[in-house]
Every structure is written in structure tokens, then in C-alpha cells.
Design an enzyme around this catalytic site. Structure first.
Site, PDB file in Angstrom:
ATOM      1  N   GLU A 126      36.447  38.370  49.015  1.00 25.25           N
ATOM      2  CA  GLU A 126      35.519  38.822  47.987  1.00 25.25           C
ATOM      3  C   GLU A 126      35.226  37.649  47.034  1.00 25.25           C
ATOM      4  OE1 GLU A 126      36.743  42.198  45.649  1.00 25.25           O
ATOM      5  OE2 GLU A 126      34.811  42.332  44.677  1.00 25.25           O
ATOM      6  N   GLY A 266      43.924  37.600  39.968  1.00 27.59           N
ATOM      7  CA  GLY A 266      45.141  38.412  39.916  1.00 27.59           C
ATOM      8  C   GLY A 266      45.580  38.932  41.266  1.00 27.59           C
ATOM      9  N   ALA A 267      44.670  39.577  41.966  1.00 30.85           N
ATOM     10  CA  ALA A 267      45.036  40.201  43.233  1.00 30.85           C
ATOM     11  C   ALA A 267      43.765  40.653  43.941  1.00 30.85           C
ATOM     12  CB  ALA A 267      45.936  41.411  42.994  1.00 30.85           C
ATOM     13  N   GLU A 269      42.185  43.710  46.773  1.00 29.42           N
ATOM     14  CA  GLU A 269      42.440  45.033  47.343  1.00 29.42           C
ATOM     15  C   GLU A 269      42.114  45.170  48.820  1.00 29.42           C
ATOM     16  OE1 GLU A 269      39.919  44.289  45.106  1.00 29.42           O
ATOM     17  OE2 GLU A 269      38.112  45.426  45.570  1.00 29.42           O
ATOM     18  N   ASN A 270      42.187  44.104  49.620  1.00 30.86           N
ATOM     19  CA  ASN A 270      41.896  44.198  51.059  1.00 30.86           C
ATOM     20  C   ASN A 270      42.520  45.451  51.664  1.00 30.86           C
ATOM     21  OD1 ASN A 270      41.145  41.331  50.772  1.00 30.86           O
ATOM     22  ND2 ASN A 270      43.355  41.070  50.628  1.00 30.86           N
ATOM     23  N   HIS A 302      45.900  49.080  39.888  1.00 31.71           N
ATOM     24  CA  HIS A 302      44.469  48.780  40.024  1.00 31.71           C
ATOM     25  C   HIS A 302      44.093  48.552  41.496  1.00 31.71           C
ATOM     26  CE1 HIS A 302      40.598  46.985  38.610  1.00 31.71           C
ATOM     27  NE2 HIS A 302      40.719  46.296  39.734  1.00 31.71           N
ATOM     28  N   GLU A 303      44.846  47.703  42.169  1.00 35.88           N
ATOM     29  CA  GLU A 303      44.498  47.403  43.567  1.00 35.88           C
ATOM     30  C   GLU A 303      44.694  48.641  44.433  1.00 35.88           C
ATOM     31  OE1 GLU A 303      42.903  44.768  43.675  1.00 35.88           O
ATOM     32  OE2 GLU A 303      43.696  43.883  41.839  1.00 35.88           O
TER      33      GLU A 303
HETATM   34  N1  B3K Z   1      38.248  42.674  43.587  1.00 36.84           N
HETATM   35  C1  B3K Z   1      39.101  41.578  43.253  1.00 36.84           C
HETATM   36  C2  B3K Z   1      38.417  40.469  42.546  1.00 36.84           C
HETATM   37  C3  B3K Z   1      37.705  39.537  43.423  1.00 36.84           C
HETATM   38  C4  B3K Z   1      37.232  38.343  42.632  1.00 36.84           C
HETATM   39  C5  B3K Z   1      36.393  37.431  43.427  1.00 36.84           C
HETATM   40  N2  B3K Z   1      36.063  36.230  42.708  1.00 36.84           N
HETATM   41  C6  B3K Z   1      40.273  42.013  42.461  1.00 36.84           C
HETATM   42  C7  B3K Z   1      40.117  43.244  41.672  1.00 36.84           C
HETATM   43  O1  B3K Z   1      39.258  43.406  40.837  1.00 36.84           O
HETATM   44  O2  B3K Z   1      40.852  44.149  41.917  1.00 36.84           O
HETATM   45 ZN    ZN Z   2      39.282  45.478  40.834  1.00 35.22          ZN
END
Ligand code: B3K
Ligand code: ZN
Length: 875
Positions: A126, A266-267, A269-270, A302-303
Site C-alpha cells: 500500500e 506503523g504497520a 493490514e495485509n 487498528h490493523e
Molecule cells: N494502511 C496502512 C498505511 C499504509 C501507508 C502507505 N504509505 C496502515 C494503516 O493505516 O493501518
Molecule cells: Zn489504517
């Protein structure tokens, strides 16, 4: 490499082709990883469009179309696109394409796509990183089922992970092995993940509400197993909370989290395989602070919550990012509030919003929570999309109520599961569930800037009628010439007690709490039954992300602090009082502070509130929070004002601060987090007075250098070190030396050490910073480490960042220039404090702007930085 043309929301068109299945085979090697990508494509509708696939930093080996090699003259290739014209495509609507490419993960310091974090391989796709792994329709509305075979050396990479469930594995010649994964849920490629490495594995399980058993696996670097316990418990709590609160159950048989040291954010969510910055996984009380514990729980949640809000229902295009991010931040904030004190959680969220998001919304990169124009998507993972986006969801929750909100979520999933949708789709589900017309509310998605609400009151003693008039104004700029009135929920409390006499001013003798819906430019409400004018507490629970144009005198603020039922209002009134002194002192260093402030601080310290709340009450607004409320900021005067006020409180309230400090020390395990929070705020005041500085040294000894190791504690250690650094106490260098000796092998703790080093308030700071940059453990290639010096200095050391020689700005710009070559995404985040130059007084503006101009002239300027610098330097 990427296109230098921005994209517009208004130009969205559905894809000409879609991908049903992806069969990936990835043979891992440091500098030449081979990717075989077999796609089943389907033409959408009747057209003669070319198939245009995204791809960057790829070496194309071969293309096979419907089992026939596709020769070079039949397609076009450039740095960002692979184009197969309609004339080269087979007859019929469906066809297969096998793309073989090679990539170089070791050289990938941008940490997007497939890269190496230490000895492990991992991915970050992402927003648009999959195109660095293979040619693809890299957009979120193309959703396919993925089968992924990963092959690598068995000794170096015993764990080979990807999304979904493991369906095959085996040994291969040459000490190689493979694992094949199948993810049954169609997903956009931004949710693809692959990890390969040698880890310690923490295993547990969770039984879902329908009785299915899910395997939970957390992979950490060797030796860190015990530090993953808190993350595991946090995951289990999150899973249970989402079932209880929203009826949402996990869907695969396995949920994996991998902690890596090299990660841009931070992380991520794959699907079924979250990749985390190790900072948001690893903790034990010796090496992590209370806020680390809190943040780990929040990020894990969150993830996890993204599995439904993001993965099962995803975004149609990247302009809709807040659809998943605003909503998921709202969900994690609610979760944290339920797990801890909801009042304190809310206060901390509001502090972030006011100090950082408001500044973003007033700066050159300001954008609506659904942006309309994007050059580099990674630049839009912003406080606006995330935090203001969450406030917008919260306003909806306030307007329609908790039950309708839940019903709206149910509608949303029933309608859109497995689809890629828009913010409007979400709001429509909420509107249908509640029967409320949300047409005007949708303007929050297209207007930017923090609205200002002007408050006027009147009281008619003869009739006992109290009248409140509210007017709203969103910023008028070239980008937004004619902002419309927004639909704003304003919760108020009318306090019917006098501060002085405690006499009731209302016949019913109760505070009145109201939810007002401000929908016009100006609106008036009347309330009856008062024997004298009630005191207004505005914006209970911070019901909308707005600024107030409302001055209340000291008596009114003290009344709210004492008598409001809403805890947010009690806290906020205290902050307003403190802020008014900061403002006065910024303009006039000799301003005489009223001794009434000390009484107020003492009564907060002795008040019956919970200690975490008191800690928030007596903490001064931060430099950024205060700056957010000012124009033409004189940063050094502001810094001095905050220091003066802090010293004044320390001197005036020293007895009570000391008594509270000692009382908090005596408490055992119960409420230890709240006790530490309050104790350490007291210590930061006391450390300003020479006669109490011994407390800092004592606390450092006890917390960091204790014969009984179980008594050691990172929260207290860091609080003591922070005091030493802020006041530049004589013990500081010895403490830093001790800390370094003790922790030199623990990466995350060394990040804290670097950050303290960068925030020392000392005239030697620039020598110190250069020494830190030369430290053998410093590298710009690790984003956490880079931020531990660069951001820590720019964000936590305002006195020297803003020093009038301009050296602070220059330091930041020089590091950004280096970072631009290594990791554009991180470079682009670091530039934030400089692009907000227009909020500062002229002399500072000029110095900051000069650095921006230098950066703009860099060779190889990345799109990430270019987009921000262009915005900052326009006119
Ligand atoms: N969805 C990812 C963030 C991706 C950032 C890309 N530059 C983490 C999150 O918001 O949970
Ligand atoms: Zn997020």
C-alpha cells in the site's frame, strides 16, 4: 520514475480489464529475485483499449499471452508502464498472461515493494508498491484471488509466509524449500504480503463467536519471544471487542503478525499477514514505556479492525482512503476508550488533532479528508485523512446515535462485502439506517480547513431566557473560494452553579446538556428557566473538529473546570486558562500571572479525579498545541512563555507537586500507569527548581539502575532522562552514558536514546547532533533510527530548531536532502515542520523558505517531496 502528472478524483473511470486470479511464484534471492506472475484477465465491456499495467524498478524477462510468447514489438515498455495494445491481445474477453520479471530487494531502500529488513525479506504494497514486485493493474478496485508460492534457502529462511492459508510445502534441491499459500478472499494487490525469514514464533489461538478456532501467530526476531506477549493479548482483546461491538468475526483460519525493524510507518493490514514496525509489537516493562504499551494495543487493534473496514470492504480508488482509515481510526479510538479511561483517551486524541492536524489543515498541503488531486499517494496518509477522518465518523455517530450507527455498519457490510466502494456509499448506508438526511453532512468530505465557530450569548433576567448564537466559517482561500455551511454537531452544557457561591442558577438545579445541530452560517437557540445567566461549556466530548472564537473570563473557566459534568469540558477549560497565560507571556515576557492559577493547580492536584486525568489537567499545552492557536508565531517567545509559566507553577505549587509526586510513588501495582503519568508530570515541574533536581537523579537510579531488576521501569527512566535533557542537568551525560552501555544491543531502546540526545536543550546541541549522526549505530536507512534523531530534534527541541541563526532549519533540510536519495517517503514526512513556515513570524519564515528553495533545487527530487515543496513555494 513515476509520472509527474497529478491525478484527479473527478477523472475516475472503472478499469478496462479486471483480474480474476493471480498465481505468483517468487524465488527469493538478495539481488535477483525472480517473480513469475500468472494472471487471468477479463475485458470489462466492449472496447478496443490497450491493457496498461503498472510496473516500476522491474526487469522484464518474458511475457506469455495465452501460452504464446509475446515478442517485444507487440508491446511497449517504459519506466512506469507496460502497454499491450488491443491489436496484440487475443480475441475474446478472457485470456491469461504470464509475466516474468526480476527485482533487486537488497537495493530497495525506499522500503516499498519487496525489500530486506535486516536478514528477512518483507513487502509493503500500500498504496502503490505492488508495481515494484510485478506488472499489474495496481489500483484498489481490481480484486483477485491470490495463490502465492514462495521459494527460498531453507536455512536462512525457514519461515515463508504469504496471505491466506498454507496449501502446500516441500523441499527442493540445493537446500531450497517452498511454501504455497492460497487466499480465498478476492483482494486488491495493495493487501498482498510476503515475508521470509528466521524468527521466533509466539503461538496462541482465538475461538470466534461462532465457535471457529483461529490460529494466532506472532513472528519476532530471535530472542524477542517474551516481548510479544502484550501484542498477543492485545490481538485477542481486539478480536473479542469487534465481535461484541460490531458483530464482526474473523474469517480465515490463521492470523499472522510479523515484526520487522525496517518499516516506513506503523504497520500494514495485509490480509491474514500483518507486517508491523517492531516498535508496535515488542514490549516488556524494562524496555517499553506505558505509552508504548498503549500504542501497541491500539495499532494491533487498528490493523485487526481493517480486516472488515478496509479488506472485506475496500476503497474504490485512493481518493477514498478515509473510507477505511477514518473509520478504522474511529474504531480503534473507541476500543482504546473501552479498554482504558475513555476521558483520557479522548483528551489525548484531541491533543494530537489540535497540535498536528489543525496545523496541516492550515498549511500548504491542506486537503479535504477525501482529497481531489494527488501526485504521490503516499503523501496522503495524513493526519487529515486519518484523524480528522475519524472525527467525521465520530460526528456521524453523535448525530445518529450509537444504535443507528451500528445498524448503518450492518447495512454497509450487507451491501458491500467483497467490494471496492466510496465514502458516499458509507454515508448512504448510515443515512438509510437512521433515516437522517446526511446530504449536507457530506460536505465534510469535500471541504478542507478547520471551521471556526463564533459564540455569542445573551441573557434576559426578566424572562430567565438564555440565548446562544453560533456562527461558522470555514477558511476562504484560492483553493476554496466559497465554502458552504457544514452540518456540525455541537454538544453543550449549561452550568447552573456559580463558581463562587455554588448557588443554583437554574430552577431545575441540574446542568443542561444539549446536542445542537449547526447547519447554517448563523443560528440561534434559546433556553428557559434560569434565574441568572448559566455558564456555557462548549463542545462537550469535543463533538466536532473545530476551533472556537469564544473568550471566557477566568471566573467562567474556573466554573467550567469545577462544575461541568463533561470531563472533556473540565479539562479543556483548564487548558484554556493555561493557554491564556501562554499567550500573554508570549507578547509580554513580564506579564504578571495571577496567583489564582496556583490555587487552581493545587485544587486540580487535590481534586478527586483519576490520576491519569489530573496528569492531563496539569500538563501545559505543548509547543505545537499553543502554536496552533496563534498567528505570526514568534517561536522563541512562545518557548520562553511556556518555560516561564512552567517555572511559575513549579514555584507556586511546589509543596503540592512534591506531595503528589511522593503519594504516587507509594502506590503499588494498582493503577500504576495513571500513577506514573501524574508522578512524572509533577517531576517535570519540580525539575525546574534546583532544590528538587535530586529527585530526577534518584528516579533515574531507581528506575534504570536498580539492584532489583524487577523494579526497573522504562516509563520512569525516560521521564527522568527527559527532565535531565530539558533542563540540561549536570547528571545528564552520565545518565546517557549509562543508558547507552546498558541498551546498546536493543534497537528500539537505542531509538529512545538517540531521541533524548536530539532533544537536549543546550547551546551545544548542533555538535551533539553531529556526534549522534556519526554514532556507529546510526543509519538513515532505518526509518525509526532516522526519525529518532531528525524528527525528535525538529518536533521536541523547539528552542534550537527555531534558533534565530537558522541552523536548526538547515540541519533538518540537510538530512531531508540525504533522505531523498534513500527513502523518499520518509524524506517527505520529515519536511512537514518546514512547509508550515507561513504560520511563523517573518524572520523565521524567510529562513525556513530559504531551506525549502534549496531542497526544491535538488537533483533527483522525488515526487513525494516535489508535491509538498511545490505546494509550499507557490506564491
Ligand atoms: N494502511 C496502512 C498505511 C499504509 C501507508 C502507505 N504509505 C496502515 C494503516 O493505516 O493501518
Ligand atoms: Zn489504517
Amino acid at each position: 520514475m513515476s509520472s509527474t502528472e497529478p491525478r484527479f478524483l473527478a477523472d475516475y473511470r472503472p478499469a478496462d480489464f479486471t483480474i480474476n486470479t493471480v498465481n505468483l511464484s517468487i524465488e527469493l534471492a538478495d539481488t535477483s529475485t525472480k517473480v513469475i506472475n500468472e494472471l487471468e484477465l477479463v475485458k470489462q465491456g466492449d472496447h478496443q483499449q490497450a491493457l496498461v499495467l503498472n510496473g516500476e524498478h522491474l526487469t522484464l524477462i518474458s511475457l506469455v499471452l495465452n501460452d504464446q510468447p509475446l515478442h517485444a514489438e507487440l508491446y511497449q515498455l517504459n519506466d512506469t508502464l507496460l502497454t499491450i495494445p488491443a491489436s496484440s491481445l487475443p480475441e475474446g474477453d478472457s485470456f491469461t498472461l504470464i509475466i516474468t520479471t526480476e527485482i533487486n530487494p537488497l537495493e530497495n531502500t525506499a522500503l516499498e515493494g519487496l525489500f530486506k529488513s535486516g536478514d528477512a525479506f518483507c513487502t509493503q504494497c500500500e498504496a502503490e508498491g505492488f508495481r515494484r514486485i510485478s506488472y499489474y493493474l495496481d489500483r484498489p478496485d481490481v480484486m483477485a484471488t491470490f495463490t502465492t508460492k514462495v521459494t527460498a534457502d531453507k536455512t536462512l529462511y525457514p519461515f515463508l509466509l504469504s496471505n491466506g492459508n498454507k496449501i502446500d510445502s516441500g523441499d527442493l534441491p540445493g537446500n531450497q524449500h517452498f511454501v504455497t499459500w492460497y487466499d480465498p478472499f478476492p483482494k486488491p494487490c495493495y493487501l498482498f504480503a510476503l515475508v521470509a525469514g528466521n524468527f521466533d514464533l509466539l503461538e496462541d489461538k482465538f475461538t470466534t463467536m461462532s465457535g471457529r478456532e483461529v490460529a494466532l501467530e506472532i513472528f519476532v526476531d530471535k530472542g524477542n519471544l517474551a516481548k510479544a506477549e502484550h501484542a498477543m493479548v492485545s490481538l485477542q482483546k481486539s478480536m473479542a471487542w469487534d465481535e461484541q461491538t460490531f458483530g464482526l468475526e474473523y474469517d480465515l483460519d490463521i492470523y499472522m503478525i510479523v515484526a520487522v525493524d525496517f518499516f516506513n510507518m506503523g504497520a500494514m493490514e495485509n490480509k491474514g499477514l500483518n507486517v508491523f514496525n517492531s516498535k508496535f509489537v515488542l514490549a516488556d516493562s524494562q524496555c517499553a514505556t506505558d505509552s508504548d504499551y498503549f500504542n501497541i494495543e491500539a495499532v494491533i487493534a487498528h490493523e485487526y479492525f481493517h480486516n472488515w473496514t478496509g479488506n472485506r470492504v475496500t476503497c474504490r480508488d485512493w481518493f477514498q482512503l478515509s473510507l477505511k482509515e477514518g473509520l478504522t481510526v474511529f474504531r480503534d479510538q473507541q476500543f482504546s476508550g473501552d479498554m482504558h479511561s475513555s476521558a483520557v483517551t479522548r483528551i489525548q486524541n484531541v491533543r494530537v488533532l489540535r497540535s498536528l492536524q489543525f496545523a496541516e489543515d492550515a498549511g500548504p498541503m491542506a486537503h479535504p479528508i477525501r482529497p481531489e488531486k494527488v501526485l504521490e499517494m503516499n503523501n496522503f496518509y495524513t493526519l487529515t485523512v486519518y484523524e480528522k477522518g475519524a472525527e467525521v465518523i465520530r460526528m456521524l455517530h453523535t448525530l445518529i446515535g450509537v444504535e443507528n450507527f451500528r445498524k448503518g455498519m450492518d447495512f454497509y457490510f450487507a451491501r458491500f462485502d467483497g467490494m471496492a466502494v466510496t465514502c458516499d456509499d458509507f454515508i448512504n448506508a448510515m443515512s438509510d439506517a437512521s433515516g437522517k438526511d446526511l446530504t449536507q453532512f457530506k460536505l465534510w468530505y469535500s471541504q478542507y480547513g478547520t471551521p471556526v465557530i463564533k459564540v455569542a450569548q445573551a441573557f434576559d433576567a426578566a424572562t430567565g431566557i438564555y440565548t446562544l448564537t453560533l456562527s461558522q466559517q470555514s477558511p476562504v482561500t484560492k483553493k476554496q473560494e466559497n465554502p458552504q455551511a457544514l452540518h456540525i454537531p455541537i454538544k453543550i452544557e449549561l452550568i447552573n452553579k456559580d463558581f463562587d457561591t455554588n448557588a443554583s442558577v437554574n430552577t431545575s438545579n441540574l446542568n443542561q446538556t444539549k446536542l445542537l445541530e449547526l447547519t447554517q452560517d448563523t443560528q440561534t437557540w434559546s433556553f428557559s428557566g434560569f434565574s441568572q445567566q448559566p455558564t456555557l461549556a462548549m463542545l462537550a466530548d469535543f463533538s466536532a473538529p473545530v476551533k472556537l472564537d469564544f473568550s471566557q473570563d477566568e471566573t467562567a473557566l474556573l466554573t467550567v473546570m469545577k462544575n461541568a459534568e463533561n470531563s472533556f469540558c473540565r479539562w479543556d477549560a483548564g487548558q484554556k486558562l493555561l493557554m491564556s497565560y501562554i499567550q500573554h507571556l508570549t507578547f509580554d515576557a513580564d506579564y504578571v500571572i495571577s496567583p489564582a492559577l496556583i490555587d487552581a493547580i493545587n485544587s486540580m492536584l487535590m481534586g478527586g479525579e483519576d490520576r491519569a486525568f489530573i496528569a492531563e489537567q496539569i500538563s501545559l499545552p505543548s509547543f505545537d498545541e499553543a502554536a496552533g492557536l496563534m498567528i505570526d508565531i514568534e517561536p522563541l517567545a512562545l518557548f520562553d512563555a511556556i518555560s516561564t509559566l512552567s517555572l511559575f507553577i513549579a514555584q507556586g505549587a511546589q509543596q503540592q507537586l512534591l506531595a503528589t509526586y511522593q503519594a504516587c510513588q507509594q502506590v503499588g501495582e494498582e493503577d500504576c500507569v495513571a500513577n506514573r503519568a501524574l508522578k512524572n508530570v509533577c517531576l517535570s515541574y519540580l525539575s525546574r527548581l534546583p532544590e528538587y533536581q535530586y529527585l530526577v537523579a534518584e528516579q533515574y537510579q531507581q528506575a534504570a539502575n536498580n539492584n532489583d531488576i524487577t523494579q526497573e521501569n522504562m516509563t520512569d527512566t525516560l521521564a527522568a532522562l527527559t527532565c535531565s535533557a530539558k533542563v540540561n542537568l549536570p547528571d545528564l551525560s552520565e545518565q546517557l552514558q549509562h543508558f547507552e552501555n546498558k541498551w546498546h544491543d536493543t534497537t528500539l531502546v537505542m531509538d529512545k536514546w538517540f531521541a533524548i540526545g536530539a532533544s537536549i536543550v543546550s547551546d551545544d546541541i548542533f555538535t551533539q547532533l553531529n556526534d549522534l549522526l556519526k554514532h556507529p549505530q546510526f543509519t538513515l536507512k532505518n526509518p525509526n533510527r532516522a526519525r529518532s534523531i531528525i524528527s525528535a530534534f525538529a518536533m521536541n527541541n523547539p528552542k534550537y530548531f527555531h534558533c534565530k541563526t537558522g541552523k536548526g532549519y538547515q540541519f533538518l533540510a540537510q538530512q531531508i536532502a540525504k533522505m531523498n536519495e534513500i527513502n523518499p517517503q520518509v524524506a517527505s514526512r520529515l519536511v512537514t515542520p518546514l512547509i508550515q513556515y507561513k504560520s511563523f513570524a517573518t524572520a523565521h519564515q524567510q529562513l525556513m523558505k530559504a531551506e525549502l528553495i534549496t531542497l526544491h533545487a535538488l537533483p533527483n527530487l522525488s515526487n513525494d517531496l516535489k508535491e509538498k515543496l511545490d505546494a509550499a513555494l507557490i506564491d
